[in-house]
Motif scaffolding. Structure first.
Motif, PDB file in Angstrom:
ATOM      1  N   HIS A 179      39.049  24.438  75.790  1.00 56.71           N
ATOM      2  CA  HIS A 179      39.009  22.991  76.026  1.00 56.71           C
ATOM      3  C   HIS A 179      37.964  22.659  77.089  1.00 56.71           C
ATOM      4  CE1 HIS A 179      42.012  21.055  73.536  1.00 56.71           C
ATOM      5  NE2 HIS A 179      42.918  21.993  73.819  1.00 56.71           N
ATOM      6  N   GLU A 180      37.960  23.419  78.186  1.00 55.83           N
ATOM      7  CA  GLU A 180      37.017  23.149  79.268  1.00 55.83           C
ATOM      8  C   GLU A 180      35.571  23.321  78.820  1.00 55.83           C
ATOM      9  OE1 GLU A 180      38.234  25.919  82.209  1.00 55.83           O
ATOM     10  OE2 GLU A 180      39.875  24.670  82.997  1.00 55.83           O
ATOM     11  N   MET A 181      35.311  24.256  77.931  1.00 61.00           N
ATOM     12  CA  MET A 181      33.946  24.532  77.473  1.00 61.00           C
ATOM     13  C   MET A 181      33.501  23.574  76.367  1.00 61.00           C
ATOM     14  SD  MET A 181      32.812  27.010  79.348  1.00 61.00           S
ATOM     15  CE  MET A 181      33.788  26.334  80.705  1.00 61.00           C
ATOM     16  N   GLY A 182      34.427  22.806  75.800  1.00 61.26           N
ATOM     17  CA  GLY A 182      34.070  21.894  74.718  1.00 61.26           C
ATOM     18  C   GLY A 182      34.061  22.535  73.345  1.00 61.26           C
ATOM     19  N   ARG A 258      17.264  29.975  72.653  1.00 58.29           N
ATOM     20  CA  ARG A 258      17.708  29.386  73.920  1.00 58.29           C
ATOM     21  C   ARG A 258      18.782  30.224  74.612  1.00 58.29           C
ATOM     22  NH1 ARG A 258      17.221  24.228  75.615  1.00 58.29           N
ATOM     23  NH2 ARG A 258      19.459  24.163  76.184  1.00 58.29           N
ATOM     24  N   PHE A 259      19.495  31.056  73.883  1.00 62.65           N
ATOM     25  CA  PHE A 259      20.616  31.784  74.476  1.00 62.65           C
ATOM     26  C   PHE A 259      20.178  32.650  75.646  1.00 62.65           C
ATOM     27  CE2 PHE A 259      23.103  31.617  70.242  1.00 62.65           C
ATOM     28  CZ  PHE A 259      23.679  30.415  70.608  1.00 62.65           C
ATOM     29  N   PRO A 269      19.930  30.423  88.313  1.00 58.73           N
ATOM     30  CA  PRO A 269      20.817  29.476  87.620  1.00 58.73           C
ATOM     31  C   PRO A 269      20.352  29.205  86.187  1.00 58.73           C
ATOM     32  CG  PRO A 269      20.206  28.671  89.801  1.00 58.73           C
ATOM     33  CD  PRO A 269      19.332  29.847  89.528  1.00 58.73           C
ATOM     34  N   ALA A 270      21.313  29.057  85.300  1.00 58.51           N
ATOM     35  CA  ALA A 270      20.999  28.727  83.907  1.00 58.51           C
ATOM     36  C   ALA A 270      20.651  27.247  83.806  1.00 58.51           C
ATOM     37  CB  ALA A 270      22.201  29.041  83.012  1.00 58.51           C
ATOM     38  N   PRO A 271      19.868  26.851  82.792  1.00 57.95           N
ATOM     39  CA  PRO A 271      19.552  25.437  82.611  1.00 57.95           C
ATOM     40  C   PRO A 271      20.791  24.663  82.160  1.00 57.95           C
ATOM     41  CG  PRO A 271      18.745  26.715  80.763  1.00 57.95           C
ATOM     42  CD  PRO A 271      19.231  27.701  81.776  1.00 57.95           C
ATOM     43  N   PRO A 272      20.744  23.337  82.197  1.00 56.82           N
ATOM     44  CA  PRO A 272      21.882  22.552  81.714  1.00 56.82           C
ATOM     45  C   PRO A 272      22.155  22.858  80.237  1.00 56.82           C
ATOM     46  CG  PRO A 272      20.361  21.166  82.941  1.00 56.82           C
ATOM     47  CD  PRO A 272      19.685  22.484  82.756  1.00 56.82           C
ATOM     48  N   PRO A 273      23.389  23.151  79.860  1.00 62.35           N
ATOM     49  CA  PRO A 273      23.689  23.476  78.462  1.00 62.35           C
ATOM     50  C   PRO A 273      23.621  22.245  77.570  1.00 62.35           C
ATOM     51  CG  PRO A 273      25.710  23.385  79.744  1.00 62.35           C
ATOM     52  CD  PRO A 273      24.585  23.216  80.731  1.00 62.35           C
ATOM     53  N   ALA A 274      23.221  22.477  76.319  1.00 62.89           N
ATOM     54  CA  ALA A 274      23.120  21.380  75.352  1.00 62.89           C
ATOM     55  C   ALA A 274      24.347  21.285  74.463  1.00 62.89           C
ATOM     56  CB  ALA A 274      21.874  21.548  74.486  1.00 62.89           C
ATOM     57  N   ASN A 275      25.193  22.308  74.465  1.00 66.55           N
ATOM     58  CA  ASN A 275      26.364  22.300  73.578  1.00 66.55           C
ATOM     59  C   ASN A 275      27.394  23.296  74.097  1.00 66.55           C
ATOM     60  OD1 ASN A 275      25.516  24.938  72.593  1.00 66.55           O
ATOM     61  ND2 ASN A 275      23.985  23.834  71.373  1.00 66.55           N
ATOM     62  N   LEU A 277      28.439  26.115  72.813  1.00 62.39           N
ATOM     63  CA  LEU A 277      28.056  27.523  72.738  1.00 62.39           C
ATOM     64  C   LEU A 277      27.281  27.936  73.985  1.00 62.39           C
ATOM     65  CD1 LEU A 277      26.895  28.439  69.093  1.00 62.39           C
ATOM     66  CD2 LEU A 277      28.554  29.651  70.519  1.00 62.39           C
ATOM     67  N   GLU A 278      26.333  27.096  74.413  1.00 66.03           N
ATOM     68  CA  GLU A 278      25.543  27.428  75.597  1.00 66.03           C
ATOM     69  C   GLU A 278      26.385  27.359  76.860  1.00 66.03           C
ATOM     70  OE1 GLU A 278      21.215  25.855  73.863  1.00 66.03           O
ATOM     71  OE2 GLU A 278      22.209  24.786  75.506  1.00 66.03           O
ATOM     72  N   ARG A 279      27.239  26.360  76.954  1.00 67.55           N
ATOM     73  CA  ARG A 279      28.073  26.194  78.155  1.00 67.55           C
ATOM     74  C   ARG A 279      29.016  27.393  78.314  1.00 67.55           C
ATOM     75  NH1 ARG A 279      30.245  22.003  76.569  1.00 67.55           N
ATOM     76  NH2 ARG A 279      28.601  20.603  77.357  1.00 67.55           N
ATOM     77  N   SER A 280      29.649  27.800  77.239  1.00 67.24           N
ATOM     78  CA  SER A 280      30.606  28.902  77.314  1.00 67.24           C
ATOM     79  C   SER A 280      29.908  30.232  77.534  1.00 67.24           C
ATOM     80  CB  SER A 280      31.465  28.942  76.047  1.00 67.24           C
ATOM     81  OG  SER A 280      30.668  28.930  74.876  1.00 67.24           O
ATOM     82  N   LEU A 281      28.709  30.410  76.945  1.00 71.70           N
ATOM     83  CA  LEU A 281      27.964  31.643  77.176  1.00 71.70           C
ATOM     84  C   LEU A 281      27.567  31.763  78.648  1.00 71.70           C
ATOM     85  CD1 LEU A 281      26.528  34.194  76.252  1.00 71.70           C
ATOM     86  CD2 LEU A 281      24.563  32.784  75.589  1.00 71.70           C
ATOM     87  N   ALA A 282      27.087  30.681  79.229  1.00 67.49           N
ATOM     88  CA  ALA A 282      26.711  30.715  80.647  1.00 67.49           C
ATOM     89  C   ALA A 282      27.902  31.094  81.514  1.00 67.49           C
ATOM     90  CB  ALA A 282      26.152  29.355  81.067  1.00 67.49           C
ATOM     91  N   ASP A 283      29.079  30.591  81.173  1.00 63.86           N
ATOM     92  CA  ASP A 283      30.270  30.863  81.971  1.00 63.86           C
ATOM     93  C   ASP A 283      30.682  32.329  81.895  1.00 63.86           C
ATOM     94  OD1 ASP A 283      32.800  29.668  83.395  1.00 63.86           O
ATOM     95  OD2 ASP A 283      33.577  30.920  81.771  1.00 63.86           O
ATOM     96  N   ILE A 284      30.798  32.871  80.680  1.00 70.61           N
ATOM     97  CA  ILE A 284      31.262  34.263  80.569  1.00 70.61           C
ATOM     98  C   ILE A 284      30.186  35.247  81.005  1.00 70.61           C
ATOM     99  CG2 ILE A 284      33.107  33.925  78.884  1.00 70.61           C
ATOM    100  CD1 ILE A 284      31.191  34.645  76.678  1.00 70.61           C
ATOM    101  N   TRP A 285      28.910  34.862  80.868  1.00 75.77           N
ATOM    102  CA  TRP A 285      27.853  35.752  81.352  1.00 75.77           C
ATOM    103  C   TRP A 285      27.927  35.888  82.873  1.00 75.77           C
ATOM    104  CZ3 TRP A 285      24.568  39.330  79.781  1.00 75.77           C
ATOM    105  CH2 TRP A 285      23.559  39.717  80.639  1.00 75.77           C
ATOM    106  N   ALA A 286      28.067  34.764  83.558  1.00 71.85           N
ATOM    107  CA  ALA A 286      28.127  34.811  85.018  1.00 71.85           C
ATOM    108  C   ALA A 286      29.320  35.628  85.496  1.00 71.85           C
ATOM    109  CB  ALA A 286      28.194  33.394  85.579  1.00 71.85           C
ATOM    110  N   ARG A 287      30.455  35.498  84.823  1.00 67.46           N
ATOM    111  CA  ARG A 287      31.655  36.231  85.227  1.00 67.46           C
ATOM    112  C   ARG A 287      31.562  37.721  84.893  1.00 67.46           C
ATOM    113  NH1 ARG A 287      35.546  32.753  81.771  1.00 67.46           N
ATOM    114  NH2 ARG A 287      37.076  34.369  82.287  1.00 67.46           N
TER     115      ARG A 287
END
Length: 515
Positions: A179-182, A258-259, A269-275, A277-287
């Motif tokens: 839900h948080e990642m959209g 873009r991934f 820092p990663a760029p602002p996510p467009a969707n 998939l990008e938002r969730s990838l940035a989150d799990i990659w950082a963790r």
């Protein structure tokens, strides 16, 4: 692809001509005709015909790649005309090599095949096959045919299942995270409902798979493993829906390109996510990558990129409506299923005292590939109805076997079941008979051998967890398919195949099955 198809054709041709010399006279076991003869339980001539069909398929793939794929590749990478001409000359050289190799095998006295059937030389195809019937059949599969429900045999997975005690917590946390990642919201610019909703996510129960793969994980580690499985599975569902329906391969390539920006190796820092998939990838990659050394981050990123690029291969096949040949399918399936990603995470946890060259040794590569193949074949057995009847896909091992051997569903299922079991037995054979020798050759110490045992145990857990998840999630059974998918497209009785699309009535906007 050109180099692999070329190499396969060279070796398959040699196996056809050398069968009598190698098998009957020298007692060798490494011959493609003998392999298929034993695996399929068929006659020598039938096995030789199958090897010849595979040889033909590899050369046809070579032709297709050279004629249709090199030009767009030159444009995509900005290759200048002189360099492109150099590549074309190299391709011509490979073609000349094939022609010369074939002529030598035909004329040389080195190989005789008197054991072949008297009616035709060993492995020679019939006239109808020479005219390209198999090639045409690969492009004329009629999608959305009624095939289900999927038949599930007693698959050979002799490894015990263990589940993490933190499973229920991971289930709750994954719903919150999605839900948080959209991930559970409709995709921007795409008509229709969301690719996933909460009901689908709960039914798919990806934490159940993670809990079996990582039974000893901490609660936080299990949450992260569940998120990776969710991200990969969502992406695999997302690409056909968002890019496949519009046949927009170019947009899919942009998405994959873009991934990389969301998996920085240096912690920028990663760029602002467009969707989502990008938002969730940035989150799990950082963790995941944050605590890793840079080299481990690079290996993990390469595994993710290989999976995402394989989605493009799959999407291109769906757009072309092309059933791949068995070699391409097995090789690419290891990436499309995400096997390399999940196994990479396991390997990185157990590589502290093991040199990189050890993992690159022949037995270790064969061992990992065998387990990957077993997992992908389990998935294809369970997903057959979902992919063929409900989604109109062409990438499934059972369909590949049906197309290649021109056989029915039960026969193809039996072949896939046998192949899956043989891959597991290959894993067991290497562990018991080859790995001890490799460990001695590399001089692995006691701690390194414990790390290796831990890695092998994770591979066993991986396969046991995959089988358990397929049996117990609600993603592949027919009631769940009817609940989560639109009804399969209606098929009207009448002519089908190449050149008959005008004779089939379709709803407005529907795409021809042979387009």
């Amino acid at each position: 692809m050109l180099k692999d198809a070329f190499s396969d054709a060279v070796h398959l041709r040699n196996d056809l001509f050398s069968y009598q010399r190698e098998v009957a006279e020298e007692g060798e076991l490494s011959n493609g005709v003998l392999v298929l003869e034993r695996f399929l339980g068929c006659s020598t001539q039938e096995a030789a015909n199958a090897v010849n069909d595979l040889l033909t398929s590899r050369l046809q793939q070579f032709e297709h790649t050279a004629v249709f794929e090199l030009g767009p590749l030159f444009v995509e990478h900005g290759i200048d005309p002189l360099s492109a001409a150099g590549v074309a000359a190299y391709v011509k050289g490979l073609q000349d090599w094939q022609a010369g190799g074939h002529e030598w095998h035909m004329r040389s006295s080195r190989y005789m095949n008197e054991r072949a059937g008297a009616s035709r030389p060993l492995g020679m195809s019939s006239v109808i096959d020479l005219l390209g019937a198999k090639r045409v059949r690969s492009f004329t599969h009629v999608p959305y045919q009624r095939v289900g429900p999927s038949r599930i045999p007693d698959l050979y997975v002799p490894f015990p299942l263990r589940l993490s005690p933190h499973l229920d917590r991971a289930r709750r946390n994954l719903v919150t995270w999605c839900h948080e990642m959209g991930i559970l919201e409709p995709s921007h610019g795409v008509a229709g409902p969301a690719v996933w909703d909460e009901a689908k996510l709960v039914d798919y129960d990806l934490p159940l798979c993670a809990a079996g793969i990582h039974p000893d994980a901490t609660p936080e580690e299990l949450d992260l493993a569940s998120a990776w499985l969710a991200w990969g599975t969502y992406g695999d569902d997302y690409f056909p829906v968002v890019f496949g329906r519009t046949r927009n391969l170019a947009a899919a390539k942009v998405a994959v390109a873009r991934f990389g920006a969301f998996m920085p190796l240096d912690g920028t820092p990663a760029p602002p996510p467009a969707n989502a998939l990008e938002r969730s990838l940035a989150d799990i990659w950082a963790r995941t990558a944050g605590p890793m050394p840079r080299e481990d981050r690079r290996k993990l990123r390469e595994a993710v990129e290989a999976m995402c690029e394989s989605w493009l291969w799959e999407l291109a096949g769906e757009i072309a409506h092309h059933i791949p040949d068995p070699v391409d399918y097995v090789e690419m399936r290891r990436s499309t299923f995400g096997s390399q990603l999940t196994m990479s995470l396991s390997r990185l946890r157990h590589s502290k005292d093991i040199p990189e060259e050890f993992y690159a040794s022949g037995p270790m590569v064969a061992l990992v590939n065998a387990m990957m193949d077993a997992g992908t074949l389990v998935n294809d057995v369970f997903s057959y109805q979902k992919e063929i009847e409900f989604e109109g896909e062409v990438h499934n091992a059972i369909l590949v076997v049906q197309n290649f051997f021109d056989c029915d569903y039960p026969t193809a299922l039996g072949v896939v079941d046998d192949l899956m079991a043989s891959r597991v037995r290959q894993f067991e054979h290497i562990v018991a008979n080859e790995l001890p020798i490799v460990c001695d050759d590399f001089g692995l110490g006691e701690e390194a051998r414990r790390d290796l045992d831990g890695f092998l145990e994770e591979l066993r857990n991986w396969l046991a967890a995959i089988l358990n998840w397929h049996h117990n999630c609600r993603r592949y059974d027919e009631p769940s398919l009817l609940r989560h998918h639109q009804a399969p497209r209606p098929r009207f009785h009448g002519p089908s195949g190449l050149g008959t699309s005008a004779a089939v009535i379709r709803p407005p906007g529907a795409v021809s099955p042979v387009a």
